[in-house]
Design an enzyme around this catalytic site. Structure first.
Site, mmCIF file in Angstrom:
data_model
loop_
_atom_site.group_PDB
_atom_site.id
_atom_site.type_symbol
_atom_site.label_atom_id
_atom_site.label_comp_id
_atom_site.label_asym_id
_atom_site.label_seq_id
_atom_site.Cartn_x
_atom_site.Cartn_y
_atom_site.Cartn_z
ATOM 1 N N ALA A 32 0.864 -1.198 0.000
ATOM 2 C CA ALA A 32 0.000 0.000 0.000
ATOM 3 C C ALA A 32 0.889 1.232 0.000
ATOM 4 O O ALA A 32 0.744 2.133 0.831
ATOM 5 C CB ALA A 32 -0.962 -0.010 1.188
ATOM 6 N N LEU A 33 1.794 1.277 -0.945
ATOM 7 C CA LEU A 33 2.870 2.269 -0.936
ATOM 8 C C LEU A 33 2.387 3.678 -1.258
ATOM 9 O O LEU A 33 1.458 3.877 -2.032
ATOM 10 C CB LEU A 33 3.953 1.854 -1.933
ATOM 11 C CG LEU A 33 4.564 0.466 -1.708
ATOM 12 C CD1 LEU A 33 5.626 0.189 -2.758
ATOM 13 C CD2 LEU A 33 5.156 0.329 -0.315
ATOM 14 N N GLU A 35 3.976 8.154 -0.958
ATOM 15 C CA GLU A 35 5.193 8.969 -1.117
ATOM 16 C C GLU A 35 6.163 8.805 0.039
ATOM 17 O O GLU A 35 7.376 8.982 -0.126
ATOM 18 C CB GLU A 35 4.811 10.440 -1.275
ATOM 19 C CG GLU A 35 4.178 10.753 -2.634
ATOM 20 C CD GLU A 35 3.770 12.207 -2.734
ATOM 21 O OE1 GLU A 35 4.368 13.048 -2.041
ATOM 22 O OE2 GLU A 35 2.850 12.501 -3.511
ATOM 23 N N HIS A 37 6.900 5.995 1.524
ATOM 24 C CA HIS A 37 7.729 4.842 1.172
ATOM 25 C C HIS A 37 8.720 5.206 0.069
ATOM 26 O O HIS A 37 9.878 4.789 0.093
ATOM 27 C CB HIS A 37 6.848 3.682 0.692
ATOM 28 C CG HIS A 37 5.914 3.145 1.733
ATOM 29 N ND1 HIS A 37 4.557 3.360 1.682
ATOM 30 C CD2 HIS A 37 6.142 2.417 2.849
ATOM 31 C CE1 HIS A 37 3.988 2.768 2.717
ATOM 32 N NE2 HIS A 37 4.917 2.192 3.441
#
Length: 279
Positions: A32-33, A35, A37
């Site tokens: 659930a990436l 910014e 990450h």
């Protein structure tokens, strides 16, 4: 970018890429990436030759089965983001691959695992140590990159390394925020519009509390932050503590710590959000 699901394939790929003494950086995530990450990925790229990202939703760190089931999962979008970001390897294993049998290890985390999130999420940090130590074993990275939003988690992982003796350098990265100040989090996707509109108040009040340091004691600062947030519709503070940044012990005077950090957990509607601030 290589997308790998099996541990044996991962070890072989890292071995090949590492040839010539190249430094390997690991960014462990649960997918659930966003910014936040990607900022970890970019920092890893600036400090390492090879960047590997894991996107495994680890069941052993969820003390609430419903929380595990509802945790956002966006595997296709994650892969595209990481490909665009220039990641070398995406490790996306199945639960069976990571846990072919139950992991019964218990980590003696001491104070850093016993405060704040510790008693409120029983078993959570032990589960974090289980998965992170496994990832460190699979990849053997030189550096591992973690966001400071999970401030207590970084202290826990440092303690874990003392226990396991694994030779990995922890690289903390600053919190990435939305334009309105809300800390970026996969859980933000679960906020209803009216909750999302009020959520930035958490950071706003914490920023205001910086100005009280020369006037109020840490305890009075804690109390005022909690009072202001609890007076806001949709917000309910679970805890707010001001601790030493290394030991995570509560401080009663500002002089007690060279690195005082305010750590907070707030329910915004039904969604549990965490944040912190350095005083």
């Amino acid at each position: 970018m290589q997308r790998i699901e099996r541990i044996s394939d991962l070890r072989e790929a890292v071995k090949i890429l590492r040839e010539g003494g190249k430094q390997v950086g690991l960014v462990p995530t649960m997918g659930a990436l966003h910014e936040g990450h990607l900022s970890l990925v970019n920092t890893a790229k600036s400090n390492c030759d090879i960047v590997l990202v894991s996107t495994f939703v680890n069941p052993t760190q969820f003390n609430d089965p419903h929380d595990y089931e509802t945790y956002p999962r966006t595997p296709k979008e994650d892969a595209e983001l990481l490909r665009s970001a220039g990641v070398d390897i995406l490790f996306a294993p199945s639960e069976e691959e990571v846990y072919p049998e139950p992991d019964t290890r218990q980590f003696d985390l001491g104070n850093v695992g016993a405060v704040m999130e510790g008693p409120r999420r029983p078993g959570h940090f032990n589960g974090v140590c289980q998965i992170v130590s496994k990832l460190f074993d699979f990849v053997e990275p030189d550096l591992a990159f973690f966001g400071e939003k999970d401030f207590q988690q970084i202290a826990v992982i440092r303690r874990m390394l003392e226990i396991t003796g694994q030779n990995v350098k922890i690289f903390p990265c600053p919190i990435v925020r939305e334009a309105d100040g809300l800390a970026k989090s996969s859980r933000n996707l679960l906020l209803k519009p009216e909750w999302r509109a009020i959520a930035p108040t958490i950071h706003k009040v914490m920023i205001e509390s910086l100005t009280w340091k020369g006037i109020l004691s840490p305890q009075a600062t804690r109390n005022k932050v909690i009072e202001m947030l609890n007076a806001t519709e949709y917000l309910r503070v679970e805890y707010y503590d001001i601790v030493d940044g290394r030991t995570l012990k509560s401080i009663s005077t500002w002089a007690e710590s060279k690195e005082p950090v305010g750590c907070i957990t707030v329910y915004c509607g039904d969604i549990r959000l965490i944040d912190n601030i350095h005083y």
